[in-house]
Scaffold this active site. Structure first.
Site, PDB file in Angstrom:
ATOM      1  N   GLU A  99       0.817  -1.211   0.000  1.00 18.29           N
ATOM      2  CA  GLU A  99       0.000   0.000   0.000  1.00 18.29           C
ATOM      3  C   GLU A  99       0.848   1.256   0.000  1.00 18.29           C
ATOM      4  O   GLU A  99       1.901   1.324   0.643  1.00 18.29           O
ATOM      5  CB  GLU A  99      -0.925   0.012   1.226  1.00 18.29           C
ATOM      6  CG  GLU A  99      -2.121  -0.898   1.033  1.00 18.29           C
ATOM      7  CD  GLU A  99      -2.865  -1.165   2.329  1.00 18.29           C
ATOM      8  OE1 GLU A  99      -2.300  -1.836   3.219  1.00 18.29           O
ATOM      9  OE2 GLU A  99      -3.989  -0.679   2.457  1.00 18.29           O
ATOM     10  N   CYS A 123       3.661   8.548   0.817  1.00 19.49           N
ATOM     11  CA  CYS A 123       4.018   7.654   1.911  1.00 19.49           C
ATOM     12  C   CYS A 123       4.127   6.240   1.342  1.00 19.49           C
ATOM     13  O   CYS A 123       3.151   5.697   0.836  1.00 19.49           O
ATOM     14  CB  CYS A 123       2.938   7.741   2.987  1.00 19.49           C
ATOM     15  SG  CYS A 123       3.217   6.612   4.343  1.00 19.49           S
ATOM     16  N   CYS A 162       3.931  -6.554   8.452  1.00 16.14           N
ATOM     17  CA  CYS A 162       4.952  -6.062   9.394  1.00 16.14           C
ATOM     18  C   CYS A 162       5.148  -7.088  10.495  1.00 16.14           C
ATOM     19  O   CYS A 162       4.170  -7.654  11.003  1.00 16.14           O
ATOM     20  CB  CYS A 162       4.503  -4.732   9.995  1.00 16.14           C
ATOM     21  SG  CYS A 162       5.747  -3.983  11.086  1.00 16.14           S
ATOM     22  N   CYS A 202       3.044  -3.818  17.338  1.00 20.13           N
ATOM     23  CA  CYS A 202       2.547  -2.638  18.032  1.00 20.13           C
ATOM     24  C   CYS A 202       1.025  -2.795  18.159  1.00 20.13           C
ATOM     25  O   CYS A 202       0.337  -3.045  17.162  1.00 20.13           O
ATOM     26  CB  CYS A 202       2.898  -1.378  17.256  1.00 20.13           C
ATOM     27  SG  CYS A 202       4.675  -1.231  16.931  1.00 20.13           S
ATOM     28  N   CYS A 258      -1.544  -0.564  16.001  1.00 20.92           N
ATOM     29  CA  CYS A 258      -1.394  -0.458  14.550  1.00 20.92           C
ATOM     30  C   CYS A 258      -2.028  -1.651  13.842  1.00 20.92           C
ATOM     31  O   CYS A 258      -1.765  -2.804  14.175  1.00 20.92           O
ATOM     32  CB  CYS A 258       0.090  -0.377  14.203  1.00 20.92           C
ATOM     33  SG  CYS A 258       0.386  -0.259  12.430  1.00 20.92           S
ATOM     34  N   CYS A 287      -2.084   6.945   9.225  1.00 18.42           N
ATOM     35  CA  CYS A 287      -1.061   6.190   9.966  1.00 18.42           C
ATOM     36  C   CYS A 287      -1.694   5.025  10.704  1.00 18.42           C
ATOM     37  O   CYS A 287      -2.670   5.203  11.423  1.00 18.42           O
ATOM     38  CB  CYS A 287      -0.420   7.053  11.053  1.00 18.42           C
ATOM     39  SG  CYS A 287       0.535   8.406  10.452  1.00 18.42           S
TER      40      CYS A 287
HETATM   41  N1  SAH Z   1       7.368   0.784  11.544  1.00 19.95           N
HETATM   42  C1  SAH Z   1       7.723   2.178  11.409  1.00 19.95           C
HETATM   43  C2  SAH Z   1       7.012   2.814  10.250  1.00 19.95           C
HETATM   44  C3  SAH Z   1       5.524   3.022  10.447  1.00 19.95           C
HETATM   45  S1  SAH Z   1       5.299   4.715  10.564  1.00 19.95           S
HETATM   46  C4  SAH Z   1       7.489   2.900  12.715  1.00 19.95           C
HETATM   47  O1  SAH Z   1       6.949   2.306  13.634  1.00 19.95           O
HETATM   48  O2  SAH Z   1       7.927   4.035  12.853  1.00 19.95           O
HETATM   49  C5  SAH Z   1       3.729   4.832  11.131  1.00 19.95           C
HETATM   50  C6  SAH Z   1       3.597   5.810  12.300  1.00 19.95           C
HETATM   51  O3  SAH Z   1       2.234   5.769  12.652  1.00 19.95           O
HETATM   52  C7  SAH Z   1       4.389   5.378  13.535  1.00 19.95           C
HETATM   53  O4  SAH Z   1       4.852   6.503  14.227  1.00 19.95           O
HETATM   54  C8  SAH Z   1       3.314   4.688  14.379  1.00 19.95           C
HETATM   55  O5  SAH Z   1       3.616   4.768  15.752  1.00 19.95           O
HETATM   56  C9  SAH Z   1       2.083   5.468  14.021  1.00 19.95           C
HETATM   57  N2  SAH Z   1       0.849   4.694  14.141  1.00 19.95           N
HETATM   58  C10 SAH Z   1       0.689   3.364  14.030  1.00 19.95           C
HETATM   59  N3  SAH Z   1      -0.613   3.040  14.191  1.00 19.95           N
HETATM   60  C11 SAH Z   1      -1.280   4.193  14.359  1.00 19.95           C
HETATM   61  C12 SAH Z   1      -2.652   4.518  14.520  1.00 19.95           C
HETATM   62  N4  SAH Z   1      -3.603   3.582  14.509  1.00 19.95           N
HETATM   63  N5  SAH Z   1      -2.972   5.814  14.665  1.00 19.95           N
HETATM   64  C13 SAH Z   1      -2.022   6.784  14.630  1.00 19.95           C
HETATM   65  N6  SAH Z   1      -0.726   6.527  14.446  1.00 19.95           N
HETATM   66  C14 SAH Z   1      -0.340   5.245  14.328  1.00 19.95           C
END
Ligand code: SAH
Length: 317
Positions: A47, A60, A67, A71, A74, A298
């Site tokens: 995506e 992006c 992944c 987390c 996410c 995100c």
């Molecule tokens: N794996 C990397 C790249 C992903 S970036 C990382 O963790 O940095 C995606 C960003 O979105 C990260 O800062 C993550 O913490 C944030 N994120 C993930 N899930 C989210 C959500 N449901 N709502 C808002 N931010 C989120």
């Protein structure tokens, strides 16, 4: 290609894949954000999100299909790791989004920012990522220099240290999500491998390698009632100050996605949190969510093919 020697043909068919990403769906948000869902030749989802902005548009891109990190906030985590993307697949996402936004081969009028913040953990696919970034900067090609690229990591410490030693490199963002190991262990299990002390000393080392007006970024997802209390803001500011970090903090209100059990912090809560950080000398900004209605924001990338309004992109490509 019968004009190639037989042996070479045999080697090629064993070792080389000639394939492009296939567009499965294209979604357009009411705010203009576009989400592309592609399939690789081996049917893995990829995506990419195009975010139109006043000053300069942002693309992006994803570094992995799925992944491996878990987390809890996410949605991508629910896919697990399907596989690493190749440098070619990373570059292709960007070319596709550029062509769709501006026309095939047309230069973006104000340049484009690239962020490695899509699906996957870029630093667990470091070599292909860096190779992709080298290809992208080629003047006869896309000519998007590393200075226009930001890569976000959940905190793969050895790769942060490695990046610190590279001179022509992308900007760095690090996802924190919690100011204590206790809470971060729970939200981002990778913290058990590289806890905050280790992570932040690597960030400090990285900051030492920055040019005078460069800064790194921390991201902090805001989860109502979980990590958004005044106390968390104070702990976060103290933590960054103790490590002598001058990085700014981007606060990201949680983007909801079924079946994740979280709610975004309220606007007032995010603002108070930001003010506490600022009062302790930490620069903090609130990130405006984009493309939530099409699951493009995100943490919402999970190869979902429902979202409105939907456009099957017959005319794109
Ligand atoms: N794996 C990397 C790249 C992903 S970036 C990382 O963790 O940095 C995606 C960003 O979105 C990260 O800062 C993550 O913490 C944030 N994120 C993930 N899930 C989210 C959500 N449901 N709502 C808002 N931010 C989120």
């Amino acid at each position: 290609m019968t004009d190639l020697p037989k042996e070479l043909r045999a080697t090629l068919s064993e070792q080389v894949v000639v394939a492009t990403l296939k567009l499965e769906s294209r979604y357009v948000s009411t705010d203009g954000t576009r989400r592309y869902l592609f399939r690789t030749h081996d049917n893995r989802p990829v995506e990419t999100v195009f975010i139109p902005e006043e000053r300069r548009d942002t693309i992006c891109f994803s570094s992995q299909s799925g992944c491996p990190l878990q987390c809890t906030f996410c949605l991508t985590a629910q896919l697990g790791l399907l596989r690493n993307l190749t440098a070619g697949e990373i570059v292709e996402q960007i070319i596709f989004a550029l062509n769709d936004a501006y026309g095939v081969g047309v230069k973006p009028p104000r340049g484009t920012n690239l962020v490695g913040m899509g699906a996957g953990e870029p630093f667990l696919n470091f070599e292909e990522l860096m190779k992709g970034i080298r290809i992208i900067k080629e003047p006869r090609g896309l000519h998007i220099v590393p200075n226009r690229v930001t890569v976000s990591t959940a905190g793969i410490v050895p790769r942060i240290r490695e990046l610190a030693k590279i001179s022509d490199r992308p900007h760095l963002a690090v996802s924190l999500a919690a100011p204590t190991d206790e809470l971060r262990d729970e939200l981002m299990p990778i913290n058990k491998k590289w806890p905050l002390e280790e992570l932040l000393s690597a960030c400090r080392e990285f900051e030492r390698s920055l040019k005078p007006n460069e800064r790194m970024t921390f991201e902090y997802v805001m989860l109502a009632g979980v990590n958004d209390a005044d106390e968390h803001a104070r702990q976060l500011a103290n933590l960054l100050n103790r490590h002598d970090l001058s990085a700014k903090v981007n606060l990201i209100p949680h983007n909801q996605a079924e079946p994740l059990p979280y709610r975004p912090s309220s606007t007032e809560r995010v603002e108070t949190f930001r003010e506490i950080l600022e009062s302790k000398g930490v620069h903090a900004f609130v990130r405006r969510p984009r493309g939530r209605d099409i699951l493009a924001a995100c943490g919402q990338l999970a190869a979902r093919s429902q979202a409105l309004p939907l456009e099957i992109a017959k005319e794109v490509g």
